[in-house]
Scaffold this motif. Structure first.
Motif, PDB file in Angstrom:
ATOM      1  N   THR A 132       0.883  -1.110  -0.293  1.00 14.93           N
ATOM      2  CA  THR A 132      -0.265   0.345  -0.033  1.00 14.93           C
ATOM      3  C   THR A 132       0.671   0.978   0.232  1.00 14.93           C
ATOM      4  O   THR A 132       0.632   1.760  -0.954  1.00 14.93           O
ATOM      5  CB  THR A 132      -0.859  -0.222   1.513  1.00 14.93           C
ATOM      6  OG1 THR A 132      -2.204  -1.137   1.239  1.00 14.93           O
ATOM      7  CG2 THR A 132      -1.682   0.972   1.267  1.00 14.93           C
ATOM      8  N   PHE A 133       2.418   0.961   0.518  1.00 15.23           N
ATOM      9  CA  PHE A 133       2.193   2.609   0.884  1.00 15.23           C
ATOM     10  C   PHE A 133       3.144   2.943  -0.255  1.00 15.23           C
ATOM     11  O   PHE A 133       3.747   4.256  -0.383  1.00 15.23           O
ATOM     12  CB  PHE A 133       3.440   2.834   2.365  1.00 15.23           C
ATOM     13  CG  PHE A 133       4.563   3.791   2.564  1.00 15.23           C
ATOM     14  CD1 PHE A 133       2.780   4.589   3.850  1.00 15.23           C
ATOM     15  CD2 PHE A 133       5.331   3.965   2.958  1.00 15.23           C
ATOM     16  CE1 PHE A 133       3.116   5.895   3.779  1.00 15.23           C
ATOM     17  CE2 PHE A 133       6.079   5.185   3.010  1.00 15.23           C
ATOM     18  CZ  PHE A 133       4.940   6.287   3.815  1.00 15.23           C
ATOM     19  N   TYR A 134       3.799   1.907  -1.040  1.00 13.60           N
ATOM     20  CA  TYR A 134       4.714   2.366  -1.733  1.00 13.60           C
ATOM     21  C   TYR A 134       3.399   3.533  -3.146  1.00 13.60           C
ATOM     22  O   TYR A 134       4.484   4.185  -3.909  1.00 13.60           O
ATOM     23  CB  TYR A 134       4.531   0.824  -3.235  1.00 13.60           C
ATOM     24  CG  TYR A 134       5.055   1.190  -4.657  1.00 13.60           C
ATOM     25  CD1 TYR A 134       6.740   1.436  -4.637  1.00 13.60           C
ATOM     26  CD2 TYR A 134       4.582   1.688  -5.410  1.00 13.60           C
ATOM     27  CE1 TYR A 134       7.067   1.503  -5.750  1.00 13.60           C
ATOM     28  CE2 TYR A 134       4.728   1.916  -7.121  1.00 13.60           C
ATOM     29  CZ  TYR A 134       6.338   1.880  -6.964  1.00 13.60           C
ATOM     30  OH  TYR A 134       6.999   1.885  -8.176  1.00 13.60           O
ATOM     31  N   PHE A 135       2.124   3.327  -3.074  1.00 11.34           N
ATOM     32  CA  PHE A 135       1.627   3.924  -3.750  1.00 11.34           C
ATOM     33  C   PHE A 135       1.629   5.217  -3.288  1.00 11.34           C
ATOM     34  O   PHE A 135       1.029   6.497  -4.328  1.00 11.34           O
ATOM     35  CB  PHE A 135       0.546   3.948  -4.334  1.00 11.34           C
ATOM     36  CG  PHE A 135      -0.187   2.485  -5.239  1.00 11.34           C
ATOM     37  CD1 PHE A 135       0.492   2.616  -6.613  1.00 11.34           C
ATOM     38  CD2 PHE A 135      -0.001   1.017  -4.028  1.00 11.34           C
ATOM     39  CE1 PHE A 135       0.746   1.549  -7.396  1.00 11.34           C
ATOM     40  CE2 PHE A 135      -0.331   0.182  -4.667  1.00 11.34           C
ATOM     41  CZ  PHE A 135       0.205  -0.035  -6.600  1.00 11.34           C
TER      42      PHE A 135
ATOM     43  N   THR B 254      -6.598   3.247  -0.823  1.00 16.65           N
ATOM     44  CA  THR B 254      -5.081   3.876  -1.998  1.00 16.65           C
ATOM     45  C   THR B 254      -5.605   4.022  -3.176  1.00 16.65           C
ATOM     46  O   THR B 254      -4.611   4.249  -3.978  1.00 16.65           O
ATOM     47  CB  THR B 254      -3.996   3.104  -1.159  1.00 16.65           C
ATOM     48  OG1 THR B 254      -4.108   3.565   0.390  1.00 16.65           O
ATOM     49  CG2 THR B 254      -3.121   3.739  -1.663  1.00 16.65           C
ATOM     50  N   CYS B 255      -5.442   2.552  -3.327  1.00 16.51           N
ATOM     51  CA  CYS B 255      -6.029   1.667  -5.196  1.00 16.51           C
ATOM     52  C   CYS B 255      -6.794   2.462  -5.546  1.00 16.51           C
ATOM     53  O   CYS B 255      -6.581   3.630  -7.175  1.00 16.51           O
ATOM     54  CB  CYS B 255      -6.444   0.779  -5.434  1.00 16.51           C
ATOM     55  SG  CYS B 255      -4.707   0.124  -5.047  1.00 16.51           S
ATOM     56  N   ILE B 256      -7.410   3.433  -4.809  1.00 15.52           N
ATOM     57  CA  ILE B 256      -8.699   4.330  -5.792  1.00 15.52           C
ATOM     58  C   ILE B 256      -7.766   5.868  -5.595  1.00 15.52           C
ATOM     59  O   ILE B 256      -8.847   6.259  -6.670  1.00 15.52           O
ATOM     60  CB  ILE B 256      -9.872   3.997  -4.519  1.00 15.52           C
ATOM     61  CG1 ILE B 256     -10.691   3.224  -4.580  1.00 15.52           C
ATOM     62  CG2 ILE B 256     -10.931   5.175  -5.211  1.00 15.52           C
ATOM     63  CD1 ILE B 256     -11.892   3.242  -3.776  1.00 15.52           C
ATOM     64  N   PHE B 257      -7.264   6.106  -5.067  1.00 12.71           N
ATOM     65  CA  PHE B 257      -7.104   7.738  -4.543  1.00 12.71           C
ATOM     66  C   PHE B 257      -5.490   7.886  -5.726  1.00 12.71           C
ATOM     67  O   PHE B 257      -5.271   9.125  -5.783  1.00 12.71           O
ATOM     68  CB  PHE B 257      -6.808   7.912  -3.536  1.00 12.71           C
ATOM     69  CG  PHE B 257      -7.679   8.645  -2.108  1.00 12.71           C
ATOM     70  CD1 PHE B 257      -8.108  10.191  -2.022  1.00 12.71           C
ATOM     71  CD2 PHE B 257      -8.961   7.958  -1.564  1.00 12.71           C
ATOM     72  CE1 PHE B 257      -9.217  10.023  -1.708  1.00 12.71           C
ATOM     73  CE2 PHE B 257      -9.626   8.338  -1.107  1.00 12.71           C
ATOM     74  CZ  PHE B 257     -10.237   9.588  -0.961  1.00 12.71           C
ATOM     75  N   THR B 258      -4.905   6.666  -5.500  1.00 14.70           N
ATOM     76  CA  THR B 258      -3.786   6.844  -6.570  1.00 14.70           C
ATOM     77  C   THR B 258      -4.586   6.181  -8.020  1.00 14.70           C
ATOM     78  O   THR B 258      -3.588   5.721  -8.699  1.00 14.70           O
ATOM     79  CB  THR B 258      -2.836   6.149  -6.288  1.00 14.70           C
ATOM     80  OG1 THR B 258      -2.721   4.819  -5.543  1.00 14.70           O
ATOM     81  CG2 THR B 258      -2.448   7.195  -4.761  1.00 14.70           C
TER      82      THR B 258
ATOM     83  N   LEU C 279      -5.617  -6.125  10.090  1.00 17.64           N
ATOM     84  CA  LEU C 279      -5.734  -6.569   9.146  1.00 17.64           C
ATOM     85  C   LEU C 279      -6.905  -6.501   8.459  1.00 17.64           C
ATOM     86  O   LEU C 279      -6.032  -6.006   6.842  1.00 17.64           O
ATOM     87  CB  LEU C 279      -5.634  -8.625   8.861  1.00 17.64           C
ATOM     88  CG  LEU C 279      -6.241  -9.041   7.593  1.00 17.64           C
ATOM     89  CD1 LEU C 279      -4.608  -9.013   6.793  1.00 17.64           C
ATOM     90  CD2 LEU C 279      -5.693 -10.909   7.776  1.00 17.64           C
ATOM     91  N   VAL C 280      -7.850  -6.427   9.075  1.00 15.37           N
ATOM     92  CA  VAL C 280      -9.099  -5.605   8.429  1.00 15.37           C
ATOM     93  C   VAL C 280      -8.917  -3.958   7.599  1.00 15.37           C
ATOM     94  O   VAL C 280      -9.026  -3.793   6.551  1.00 15.37           O
ATOM     95  CB  VAL C 280     -10.431  -6.067   9.307  1.00 15.37           C
ATOM     96  CG1 VAL C 280     -11.617  -5.146   8.429  1.00 15.37           C
ATOM     97  CG2 VAL C 280     -10.605  -7.300   9.131  1.00 15.37           C
ATOM     98  N   SER C 281      -8.190  -3.231   8.839  1.00 15.37           N
ATOM     99  CA  SER C 281      -8.075  -2.533   8.479  1.00 15.37           C
ATOM    100  C   SER C 281      -6.970  -2.122   7.665  1.00 15.37           C
ATOM    101  O   SER C 281      -7.123  -0.990   6.319  1.00 15.37           O
ATOM    102  CB  SER C 281      -7.803  -1.644  10.164  1.00 15.37           C
ATOM    103  OG  SER C 281      -8.773  -1.481  10.508  1.00 15.37           O
ATOM    104  N   TYR C 282      -6.073  -2.950   7.212  1.00 14.38           N
ATOM    105  CA  TYR C 282      -4.913  -2.457   6.790  1.00 14.38           C
ATOM    106  C   TYR C 282      -5.433  -2.816   4.802  1.00 14.38           C
ATOM    107  O   TYR C 282      -4.735  -2.244   4.159  1.00 14.38           O
ATOM    108  CB  TYR C 282      -3.665  -4.073   6.324  1.00 14.38           C
ATOM    109  CG  TYR C 282      -3.025  -3.292   7.482  1.00 14.38           C
ATOM    110  CD1 TYR C 282      -2.004  -2.470   7.250  1.00 14.38           C
ATOM    111  CD2 TYR C 282      -2.162  -3.612   8.524  1.00 14.38           C
ATOM    112  CE1 TYR C 282      -1.312  -1.393   8.342  1.00 14.38           C
ATOM    113  CE2 TYR C 282      -0.896  -3.710   9.115  1.00 14.38           C
ATOM    114  CZ  TYR C 282      -0.455  -2.259   9.363  1.00 14.38           C
ATOM    115  OH  TYR C 282       0.333  -1.833  10.213  1.00 14.38           O
TER     116      TYR C 282
END
Length: 425
Positions: free
Chosen positions: A354-357, A412-416, A402-405
């Motif tokens: 996630t944090f890569y994006f 994050t995928c939606i925003f990037t 885990l669910v929160s991640y």
């Protein structure tokens, strides 16, 4: 000698590989000291589980305060180094140092005001009221030092500072805990001394580079304060994902449970440590590439693919090794965490991807997107973790994380998505 010869030969043929290897390995070792110390500090004759729980809450408090102190300045440093000329960057650095110092003073006052509540709710000793803000500030200075050595490509200085910190923190803590029976106070003393000495070296480094000789400019204070809000929200959202579970556990259970859970988190954090160590090299490379008139997204796709492969291999290896390490080195009182450690490991892997994006949102300073993404992450993760901890205890905490991640990854995928499309088109 054969292995050393191999690496020397490889480094001579590929200087980039040498740079990646040095920065990643030293950063990994520097941040992995707490993991290595587990093999000693989980033994009750040295530190009790409830004392480990207190130390875990100390570290979590630093993670909570760090966003308010750094205010997005680290992110600005990593991007503005490539955007500004040398003299203007010195002005930016000198000006930006004023804000963390101001927050340090305010946070010390705030902790002293809240001291009675913190002592009652979490068992914090009075010394924490000063040490938490101070170590947070020194952590910020340490991160700036590492970042500037990285962008200046100073391999030897970077390696020397990292190894010195490892020796100081690891060596001094072990001596004080094992030979002087100082228990958790000995562990804390090692942290304070190592960060203090490295902080002194950091200011010497900043001085020799001329970064402290810049002019104070109001526009940089204004721009950092404007940029601080979304970055602050982003860092708070990361705290909500990574650390809020410890405080909820302390509220619903006790510091002993936090100690058991915290040890499992520390083992799993090797995945996150490896991720941050690798990204400490990869993010500046991404920023440098994005600063070109026409970014080469094919190279970015290759970098991302390699990153995913490496993180997958690392996550699988670490997850598989944890049960064996527990049984060989960790006291049996902590073995209950083996029932749920794999949930924490999977969550850490999802966060690494996630944090890569985030690199694209940070480089282009997408303030609105960062702020909205952070607010949605906070709004979903805190209630989720709270409910799971309340009804499931430490195992519920692992599942809630885990669910929160997973939710954070989707958001994050939606925003990037516009950058994801460019990478994979």
């Amino acid at each position: 000698m054969g292995v050393i010869t191999f690496f020397k030969h490889t480094a001579q043929k590929n200087p980039v590989l040498k740079s990646v290897g040095v920065f990643t390995s030293i950063n990994f070792l520097t941040k992995g000291v707490s993991f290595l110390l587990l093999f000693i500090y989980t033994k009750p004759q040295f530190i009790l589980p409830e004392e480990n729980g207190l130390l875990n809450l100390f570290s979590s408090s630093i993670l909570f305060l760090m966003p308010f102190l750094s205010m997005g300045i680290l992110q600005s440093t990593s991007t503005d180094y490539y955007k500004l000329d040398k003299n203007e960057f010195k002005n930016f650095f000198t000006t930006s140092l004023l804000l963390p110092i101001l927050v340090l003073v305010i946070s010390v006052a705030g902790f002293f005001i809240c001291s009675n509540w913190l002592q009652t709710a979490y068992g914090f000793p009075f010394s924490f009221m000063l040490l938490i803000p101070l170590i947070t500030f020194l952590t910020y200075i340490n991160e700036q030092l590492i970042l500037l050595m990285r962008v200046n490509n100073e391999l030897r200085k970077f390696a020397g500072a990292g190894i010195a910190k490892i020796i100081l923190e690891f060596g001094l803590s072990v001596v004080l805990v094992v030979f002087f029976a100082m228990r958790w106070q000995g562990r804390l003393t090692g942290i304070v001394v190592s960060y203090g000495l490295l902080g002194m070296y950091a200011f010497y480094y900043f001085y020799t580079k001329g970064y402290l000789a810049g002019r104070i400019k109001k526009e940089y204070i204004k721009s950092e304060l404007i940029y601080a809000l979304p970055i602050l929200a982003m860092q708070v959202s990361i705290f909500a994902l990574n650390t809020s579970d410890k405080f909820f556990l302390a509220h619903f259970t006790n510091n002993e449970t936090v100690g058991y859970y915290g040890v499992a988190c520390t083992f799993v954090s090797v995945i996150t440590i490896f991720c941050s160590a690798y990204l400490s090299y990869l993010f500046p490379a991404i920023y440098q590439m994005l600063s070109t008139p026409v970014p080469d997204y094919k190279i970015l796709r290759k970098n991302f693919t390699n990153y995913v492969k490496i993180m997958t291999a690392a996550a699988i290896a670490i997850t598989a090794a944890i049960p064996f390490l527990y049984k060989l080195f960790i006291n049996s009182r902590y073995h209950h965490a083996l029932e749920y450690y794999y949930l924490l490991a999977l969550g850490a892997f999802i966060w690494a991807i996630t944090f890569y994006f985030y690199s694209f949102l940070l480089f282009y300073k997408q303030k609105r997107k960062l702020l909205l993404l952070a607010m949605l992450t906070i709004a979903t993760s805190i209630p989720c973790i709270y409910v799971f901890v309340k009804y499931g205890g430490d195992k519920g905490a692992a599942l809630g994380v885990l669910v929160s991640y997973a939710i954070s990854f989707l958001l994050t995928c939606i925003f990037t998505k516009e950058y994801i499309k460019k990478i994979f088109s």
